[in-house]
Design a protein around this motif. Structure first.
Motif, PDB file in Angstrom:
ATOM      1  N   UNK A   1      -9.831 -14.357  21.007  1.00  0.00           N
ATOM      2  CA  UNK A   1     -10.716 -15.319  21.668  1.00  0.00           C
ATOM      3  C   UNK A   1     -11.865 -15.679  20.729  1.00  0.00           C
ATOM      4  N   UNK A   2     -11.986 -16.950  20.449  1.00  0.00           N
ATOM      5  CA  UNK A   2     -13.018 -17.377  19.503  1.00  0.00           C
ATOM      6  C   UNK A   2     -12.400 -17.933  18.227  1.00  0.00           C
ATOM      7  N   UNK A   3     -11.136 -17.616  17.990  1.00  0.00           N
ATOM      8  CA  UNK A   3     -10.454 -18.144  16.797  1.00  0.00           C
ATOM      9  C   UNK A   3      -9.278 -19.026  17.212  1.00  0.00           C
ATOM     10  N   UNK A   4      -8.841 -19.869  16.271  1.00  0.00           N
ATOM     11  CA  UNK A   4      -7.619 -20.627  16.549  1.00  0.00           C
ATOM     12  C   UNK A   4      -6.463 -19.640  16.617  1.00  0.00           C
ATOM     13  N   UNK A   5      -5.468 -19.972  17.387  1.00  0.00           N
ATOM     14  CA  UNK A   5      -4.336 -19.058  17.481  1.00  0.00           C
ATOM     15  C   UNK A   5      -3.024 -19.804  17.531  1.00  0.00           C
ATOM     16  N   UNK A   6      -2.099 -19.379  16.669  1.00  0.00           N
ATOM     17  CA  UNK A   6      -0.779 -20.001  16.697  1.00  0.00           C
ATOM     18  C   UNK A   6       0.035 -19.369  17.793  1.00  0.00           C
ATOM     19  N   UNK A   7       0.684 -20.177  18.559  1.00  0.00           N
ATOM     20  CA  UNK A   7       1.524 -19.621  19.609  1.00  0.00           C
ATOM     21  C   UNK A   7       2.968 -20.058  19.380  1.00  0.00           C
ATOM     22  N   UNK A   8       3.870 -19.195  19.768  1.00  0.00           N
ATOM     23  CA  UNK A   8       5.282 -19.555  19.609  1.00  0.00           C
ATOM     24  C   UNK A   8       6.096 -18.783  20.636  1.00  0.00           C
ATOM     25  N   UNK A   9       7.256 -19.315  20.917  1.00  0.00           N
ATOM     26  CA  UNK A   9       8.133 -18.651  21.879  1.00  0.00           C
ATOM     27  C   UNK A   9       8.493 -17.257  21.375  1.00  0.00           C
ATOM     28  N   UNK A  10       8.697 -17.176  20.067  1.00  0.00           N
ATOM     29  CA  UNK A  10       9.088 -15.899  19.478  1.00  0.00           C
ATOM     30  C   UNK A  10       8.013 -14.835  19.700  1.00  0.00           C
ATOM     31  N   UNK A  11       6.760 -15.222  19.425  1.00  0.00           N
ATOM     32  CA  UNK A  11       5.659 -14.262  19.597  1.00  0.00           C
ATOM     33  C   UNK A  11       5.496 -13.890  21.064  1.00  0.00           C
ATOM     34  N   UNK A  12       5.702 -14.861  21.935  1.00  0.00           N
ATOM     35  CA  UNK A  12       5.562 -14.576  23.367  1.00  0.00           C
ATOM     36  C   UNK A  12       6.628 -13.586  23.816  1.00  0.00           C
ATOM     37  N   UNK A  13       7.844 -13.818  23.354  1.00  0.00           N
ATOM     38  CA  UNK A  13       8.941 -12.931  23.747  1.00  0.00           C
ATOM     39  C   UNK A  13       8.696 -11.522  23.198  1.00  0.00           C
ATOM     40  N   UNK A  14       8.184 -11.477  21.981  1.00  0.00           N
ATOM     41  CA  UNK A  14       7.928 -10.183  21.364  1.00  0.00           C
ATOM     42  C   UNK A  14       6.891  -9.377  22.156  1.00  0.00           C
TER      43      UNK A  14
END
Ligand code: MSP
Length: 546
Positions: free
Chosen positions: A356-369
């Motif tokens: 929180x406070x930084x940009x964050x890359x999101x992806x389906x892969x990271x979510x599943x992990x």
């Protein structure tokens, strides 16, 4: 640290009603909801405000294009936000709409106050305006390759430095707020109080902008009818409407009673206002900090009102390195993610994986992990194997702990000791808006509880008739850890926590009003019925690129 039971007032930005709620707006709202839930569980008297920004040229234009009146248009769009917040389990207290009567009164009251103080004057505005962002831009803020002067009076249309869309040229008589007068006051405010704005990188950005000097701000529009009328006119002038940002920011005080009295609109006539204001925190995205950290505090100060304790700016959600947005076509809807990960899986991912406070890359892969690792394997599995062992070895009820649970070296002491320090660590993380840190502190207990079960091997103890007490103590300790975890994860995953508590015969985690006391080791009652239930989180596969 604020005294528990005191007022805790927090806000999200009010969202442009024209856009549908998306992952970006949901992100701000979830973060605010988690904080609101955490503070409620600590016993604070919380007011959580969210709502909609419904005025301005952009809305007016869209309504015309849809062949509707602006009011009918915003009424049509507003429910989608409430539906999305309901879907995401957002437990807000106040839903502000800037088209409400109370807000109009409040805006006019504040404007009148500034006018009477001499902080508003008539002038001429000439310059560029971004309708989608509802933002004024000066020539010096536009990039060099966007020179506005051309040959023979021909004007090149520059694009918005923020959203890249074409700007509109505005030339009109406007009313101005003496923002420049407050430059030194604001510099001093941020220099003296590092907590007034977070994270630090954003505070530095605001300070360097302030040190560059401020211009006065046009706070009215002559040719935009969809807005709150200024409460005064000059002879011969058509009435003007309030600049939409000036109107929108004021919602934060409308919601707690400013301007509630029609005549005089003095905040002293409402106890609510003096009790609630200033807000503990305004949550904002990094793109709107100038409004919240420069214009808004100057307006408040000019009106003799206190400044918010903190403005905290989060970063952008990125997909493949780019800001998610509808116009770029890389937006996924909150409903799609809920369908895949469930509400709590969704909330957990964004709070745990994006700092929180930084940009964050999101992806389906990271979510599943995250989902499979932290939720299905660690947390879900801990509950299901433990509850099933309690069924098998203890007749499905919480066993009694035999002996002194507080003694040195008592069975389960390893979990008890982690628990003892957890409340302070979690609180410290939340005080710093470090959601990820709060969750990772709790996960130390989740992992320790899984390890503890492995190491104490209840299945082995069950075979030894002399180890009955030890078996009961091991299972009691692991159950107690589960109860504590359910409490500390409840702000992020309220439904899961309440479900876990119900399966152990405990009252819902979300009803706690003294979190630390509830999380004291050894409070779980022996004899409670334990139900195994369905798995809390079913493992997922990574989706093929779409
Ligand atoms: N109406 C104004 C706010 C007025 S508050 C007095 C506004 N509305 S907005 O609908 O455009 O968006 C508000 C919030 O959504 C901002 O905090 C913005 O940062 C956030 N997000 C929009 N897209 C985003 C991402 N891709 N990622 C994270 N948040 C982003 O501005």
């Amino acid at each position: 640290m604020a005294c528990k039971r005191s007022s805790y007032y927090l806000t999200t930005p009010i969202y442009y009603v024209n856009d549908v709620p998306h992952l970006g707006t949901a992100y701000t709202t979830i973060a605010a909801d988690v904080m609101a839930r955490y503070r409620r569980m600590q016993g604070h008297d919380v007011r959580f405000l969210t709502g909609l920004d419904e005025h301005g040229q952009k809305v007016e234009q869209a309504a015309v294009a849809a062949g509707m009146t602006p009011q009918a248009w915003v009424d049509k769009l507003a429910p989608a936000f409430k539906e999305t917040w309901d879907l995401l389990d957002i437990n807000y207290d106040i839903f502000m709409r800037t088209t409400s009567d109370e807000h109009r009164r409040s805006v006019q009251a504040l404007a009148r106050r500034l006018y009477e103080n001499g902080d508003i004057y008539a002038g001429n505005y000439e310059g560029w305006y971004c309708v989608p962002d509802e933002t004024y831009w000066t020539d010096s803020e536009l990039a060099d390759d966007q020179e506005v002067s051309g040959d023979e009076g021909e004007i090149k249309i520059p694009s918005c430095p923020q959203c890249n869309r074409p700007l509109t040229y505005v030339r009109e008589k406007n009313w101005f707020f003496r923002l420049s007068k407050y430059t030194d006051f604001l510099i001093n405010h941020y220099e003296k109080d590092p907590g007034a704005m977070g994270p630090d990188t954003r505070r530095n950005e605001v300070l360097s902008f302030l040190r560059g000097g401020l211009n006065d701000l046009s706070i009215s529009r002559a040719n935009v009818s969809w807005g709150i009328p200024l409460p005064w006119t000059e002879e011969g002038d058509d009435p003007q409407t309030m600049y939409v940002w000036f109107d929108a920011l004021i919602n934060y005080i409308t919601a707690v009673g400013f301007g509630a009295c029609e005549d005089g609109a003095d905040e002293a006539c409402t106890r609510e206002f003096t009790y609630r204001w200033p807000a503990q925190v305004h949550f904002v995205g990094k793109d709107i900090i100038r409004f919240h950290c420069i214009i808004w505090p100057a307006m408040l100060h000019a009106a003799g009102l206190a400044l918010p304790k903190t403005v905290f700016a989060h970063g952008f959600l990125l997909t493949k390195g780019e800001k998610m947005s509808k116009s770029k076509g890389n937006a996924v809807t909150p409903a799609q993610l809920v369908e895949r990960f469930g509400v709590d899986g969704y909330r957990y991912y964004f709070m745990r994986d994006v700092v929180f406070g930084q940009d964050g890359s999101i992806s389906d892969e990271a979510m599943v992990q995250r989902f499979n690792g932290d939720l299905a394997n660690d947390w879900g599995n801990l509950c299901s194997r433990l509850f099933s062992m309690v069924g098998k070895y203890c007749g499905g009820v919480v066993p009694s702990y035999v002996g002194d649970i507080a003694a040195d070296g008592a069975e389960g002491a390893v979990l008890r000791d982690i628990t003892a320090g957890l409340g302070a660590r979690v609180e410290d993380a939340y005080d710093r808006f470090d959601y990820s840190g709060a969750l990772s502190a709790v996960w130390e207990l989740v992992r320790a509880a899984n390890r503890y079960l492995e190491e104490s091997a209840p299945w082995g103890l069950a075979k030894d008739p002399d180890a009955a007490d030890q078996l009961g103590n091991v299972l009691y300790s692991a159950l107690e850890a589960v109860r504590v975890i359910a409490l500390y994860t409840a702000p992020v995953m309220p439904a899961t926590s309440d479900e876990v508590m119900a399966r152990m015969g405990c009252s819902p985690a979300t009803t706690s009003i003294d979190l630390e006391a509830c999380a004291k080791w050894g409070l779980l009652e022996a004899g409670n019925v334990v139900e195994k239930g369905e798995p809390l989180f079913l493992r997922l596969e990574v989706e093929k690129e779409q």
